[in-house]
Design a protein around this motif. Sequence first.
Motif, PDB file in Angstrom:
ATOM      1  N   GLU A  65       0.567  -9.721   4.723  1.00  7.45           N
ATOM      2  CA  GLU A  65       0.532  -8.921   3.491  1.00  7.45           C
ATOM      3  C   GLU A  65       1.861  -9.014   2.739  1.00  7.45           C
ATOM      4  OE1 GLU A  65      -2.090  -4.999   4.055  1.00  7.45           O
ATOM      5  OE2 GLU A  65      -0.608  -5.320   5.654  1.00  7.45           O
ATOM      6  N   PHE A  66       2.957  -8.948   3.482  1.00  4.87           N
ATOM      7  CA  PHE A  66       4.278  -9.024   2.861  1.00  4.87           C
ATOM      8  C   PHE A  66       4.436 -10.315   2.075  1.00  4.87           C
ATOM      9  CE2 PHE A  66       8.640 -10.618   3.033  1.00  4.87           C
ATOM     10  CZ  PHE A  66       9.312  -9.590   2.382  1.00  4.87           C
ATOM     11  N   TRP A  67       4.150 -11.462   2.725  1.00  6.34           N
ATOM     12  CA  TRP A  67       4.353 -12.748   2.064  1.00  6.34           C
ATOM     13  C   TRP A  67       3.366 -12.945   0.922  1.00  6.34           C
ATOM     14  CZ3 TRP A  67       8.827 -14.583   2.162  1.00  6.34           C
ATOM     15  CH2 TRP A  67       9.635 -14.443   3.302  1.00  6.34           C
ATOM     16  N   SER A  68       2.179 -12.401   1.036  1.00  2.48           N
ATOM     17  CA  SER A  68       1.215 -12.474  -0.067  1.00  2.48           C
ATOM     18  C   SER A  68       1.757 -11.740  -1.284  1.00  2.48           C
ATOM     19  CB  SER A  68      -0.119 -11.861   0.343  1.00  2.48           C
ATOM     20  OG  SER A  68      -0.727 -12.626   1.332  1.00  2.48           O
ATOM     21  N   ARG A  69       2.336 -10.572  -1.072  1.00  2.00           N
ATOM     22  CA  ARG A  69       2.907  -9.808  -2.179  1.00  2.00           C
ATOM     23  C   ARG A  69       4.145 -10.506  -2.756  1.00  2.00           C
ATOM     24  NH1 ARG A  69       2.442  -3.342  -0.922  1.00  2.00           N
ATOM     25  NH2 ARG A  69       0.230  -3.351  -0.397  1.00  2.00           N
ATOM     26  N   MET A  70       4.925 -11.144  -1.892  1.00  2.00           N
ATOM     27  CA  MET A  70       6.118 -11.839  -2.362  1.00  2.00           C
ATOM     28  C   MET A  70       5.734 -12.996  -3.282  1.00  2.00           C
ATOM     29  SD  MET A  70       8.745 -10.246  -1.376  1.00  2.00           S
ATOM     30  CE  MET A  70      10.049 -11.395  -1.723  1.00  2.00           C
ATOM     31  N   LYS A  71       4.638 -13.675  -2.982  1.00  4.33           N
ATOM     32  CA  LYS A  71       4.199 -14.805  -3.802  1.00  4.33           C
ATOM     33  C   LYS A  71       3.753 -14.353  -5.184  1.00  4.33           C
ATOM     34  CE  LYS A  71       2.829 -17.706   0.046  1.00  4.33           C
ATOM     35  NZ  LYS A  71       1.719 -18.280   0.788  1.00  4.33           N
ATOM     36  N   THR A  72       3.195 -13.155  -5.272  1.00  5.44           N
ATOM     37  CA  THR A  72       2.696 -12.667  -6.561  1.00  5.44           C
ATOM     38  C   THR A  72       3.769 -11.950  -7.372  1.00  5.44           C
ATOM     39  OG1 THR A  72       1.937 -10.580  -5.595  1.00  5.44           O
ATOM     40  CG2 THR A  72       0.355 -12.406  -5.678  1.00  5.44           C
ATOM     41  N   THR A  73       4.911 -11.655  -6.755  1.00  5.43           N
ATOM     42  CA  THR A  73       5.999 -10.988  -7.458  1.00  5.43           C
ATOM     43  C   THR A  73       6.799 -12.014  -8.242  1.00  5.43           C
ATOM     44  OG1 THR A  73       6.161  -9.367  -5.687  1.00  5.43           O
ATOM     45  CG2 THR A  73       8.043  -9.525  -7.169  1.00  5.43           C
ATOM     46  N   SER A  74       7.125 -11.686  -9.497  1.00  4.90           N
ATOM     47  CA  SER A  74       7.905 -12.626 -10.308  1.00  4.90           C
ATOM     48  C   SER A  74       9.336 -12.683  -9.806  1.00  4.90           C
ATOM     49  CB  SER A  74       7.876 -12.211 -11.776  1.00  4.90           C
ATOM     50  OG  SER A  74       8.473 -10.945 -11.929  1.00  4.90           O
ATOM     51  N   ARG A 118      10.581   6.750   7.455  1.00  5.21           N
ATOM     52  CA  ARG A 118       9.475   7.709   7.553  1.00  5.21           C
ATOM     53  C   ARG A 118       8.144   6.961   7.533  1.00  5.21           C
ATOM     54  NH1 ARG A 118       6.014   9.196   4.212  1.00  5.21           N
ATOM     55  NH2 ARG A 118       7.147   8.445   2.393  1.00  5.21           N
ATOM     56  N   GLN A 119       7.994   6.011   6.609  1.00  6.62           N
ATOM     57  CA  GLN A 119       6.759   5.234   6.518  1.00  6.62           C
ATOM     58  C   GLN A 119       6.497   4.462   7.808  1.00  6.62           C
ATOM     59  OE1 GLN A 119       7.497   2.960   2.947  1.00  6.62           O
ATOM     60  NE2 GLN A 119       6.251   4.344   1.701  1.00  6.62           N
ATOM     61  N   PHE A 120       7.542   3.902   8.385  1.00  5.81           N
ATOM     62  CA  PHE A 120       7.390   3.142   9.627  1.00  5.81           C
ATOM     63  C   PHE A 120       6.923   4.058  10.755  1.00  5.81           C
ATOM     64  CE2 PHE A 120       8.887   1.170  13.542  1.00  5.81           C
ATOM     65  CZ  PHE A 120       8.337  -0.096  13.414  1.00  5.81           C
ATOM     66  N   ARG A 121       7.572   5.247  10.865  1.00  2.76           N
ATOM     67  CA  ARG A 121       7.169   6.203  11.917  1.00  2.76           C
ATOM     68  C   ARG A 121       5.707   6.610  11.767  1.00  2.76           C
ATOM     69  NH1 ARG A 121      12.133   8.558  10.761  1.00  2.76           N
ATOM     70  NH2 ARG A 121      11.113  10.133   9.486  1.00  2.76           N
ATOM     71  N   GLU A 122       5.243   6.720  10.529  1.00  2.00           N
ATOM     72  CA  GLU A 122       3.864   7.150  10.258  1.00  2.00           C
ATOM     73  C   GLU A 122       2.878   5.985  10.277  1.00  2.00           C
ATOM     74  OE1 GLU A 122       4.176   9.225   6.534  1.00  2.00           O
ATOM     75  OE2 GLU A 122       5.347  10.867   7.420  1.00  2.00           O
ATOM     76  N   GLY A 123       3.359   4.792  10.622  1.00  2.00           N
ATOM     77  CA  GLY A 123       2.479   3.634  10.727  1.00  2.00           C
ATOM     78  C   GLY A 123       2.104   3.018   9.392  1.00  2.00           C
ATOM     79  N   GLN A 124       2.885   3.292   8.364  1.00  2.00           N
ATOM     80  CA  GLN A 124       2.598   2.761   7.028  1.00  2.00           C
ATOM     81  C   GLN A 124       3.507   1.563   6.749  1.00  2.00           C
ATOM     82  OE1 GLN A 124       3.292   5.971   4.352  1.00  2.00           O
ATOM     83  NE2 GLN A 124       1.846   7.341   5.345  1.00  2.00           N
ATOM     84  N   TRP A 125       3.114   0.404   7.235  1.00  2.00           N
ATOM     85  CA  TRP A 125       3.911  -0.789   6.960  1.00  2.00           C
ATOM     86  C   TRP A 125       2.980  -1.949   6.654  1.00  2.00           C
ATOM     87  CZ3 TRP A 125       3.663   1.173  11.992  1.00  2.00           C
ATOM     88  CH2 TRP A 125       3.009   0.379  12.914  1.00  2.00           C
ATOM     89  N   LEU A 126       3.552  -3.000   6.109  1.00  2.00           N
ATOM     90  CA  LEU A 126       2.783  -4.187   5.766  1.00  2.00           C
ATOM     91  C   LEU A 126       2.849  -5.179   6.916  1.00  2.00           C
ATOM     92  CD1 LEU A 126       4.090  -4.909   2.145  1.00  2.00           C
ATOM     93  CD2 LEU A 126       1.958  -3.787   2.786  1.00  2.00           C
ATOM     94  N   SER A 127       1.734  -5.866   7.125  1.00  2.00           N
ATOM     95  CA  SER A 127       1.775  -6.964   8.088  1.00  2.00           C
ATOM     96  C   SER A 127       2.591  -8.091   7.465  1.00  2.00           C
ATOM     97  CB  SER A 127       0.354  -7.456   8.393  1.00  2.00           C
ATOM     98  OG  SER A 127      -0.177  -8.110   7.245  1.00  2.00           O
ATOM     99  N   GLU A 128       2.988  -9.044   8.292  1.00  2.00           N
ATOM    100  CA  GLU A 128       3.756 -10.173   7.778  1.00  2.00           C
ATOM    101  C   GLU A 128       2.951 -10.920   6.713  1.00  2.00           C
ATOM    102  OE1 GLU A 128       6.072 -14.208   9.260  1.00  2.00           O
ATOM    103  OE2 GLU A 128       5.074 -12.955  10.739  1.00  2.00           O
TER     104      GLU A 128
END
Length: 100
Positions: free
Chosen positions: A78-87, A66-76
């Motif tokens: 943004e994704f990797w930035s969040r992965m680095k900050t996740t424990s 649903r999020q993808f259809r509505e255009g609510q996704w992370l850029s690559e």
Amino acid sequence: MKIASVAEIKSQFSAYLKASEDGPIVVTRNGRAVAVIVGVQDEEEIERLLMAYSPHLRAILDNSRRQFREGQWLSEHEFWSRMKTTSPSKGPNKMKRKRV
């Protein structure tokens, strides 16, 4: 694919388990399908089957679609930035086995 009644399965359970290696067996009760016996090769296959029927995982996937259809996704980026900050997790999440 084979079809067998509950009574047939009960009387020849081992034979039907062996036959499930060649393909699924539909189990019927009073002429209606109630279950399927599926042969598996390894634990990974069991995990995939269980995940495919998980209501929790299904809800996550439906929400993601649903999020993808509505255009609510992370850029690559943004994704990797969040992965680095996740424990990191505390180790692999192993499948729990429940004896029946």
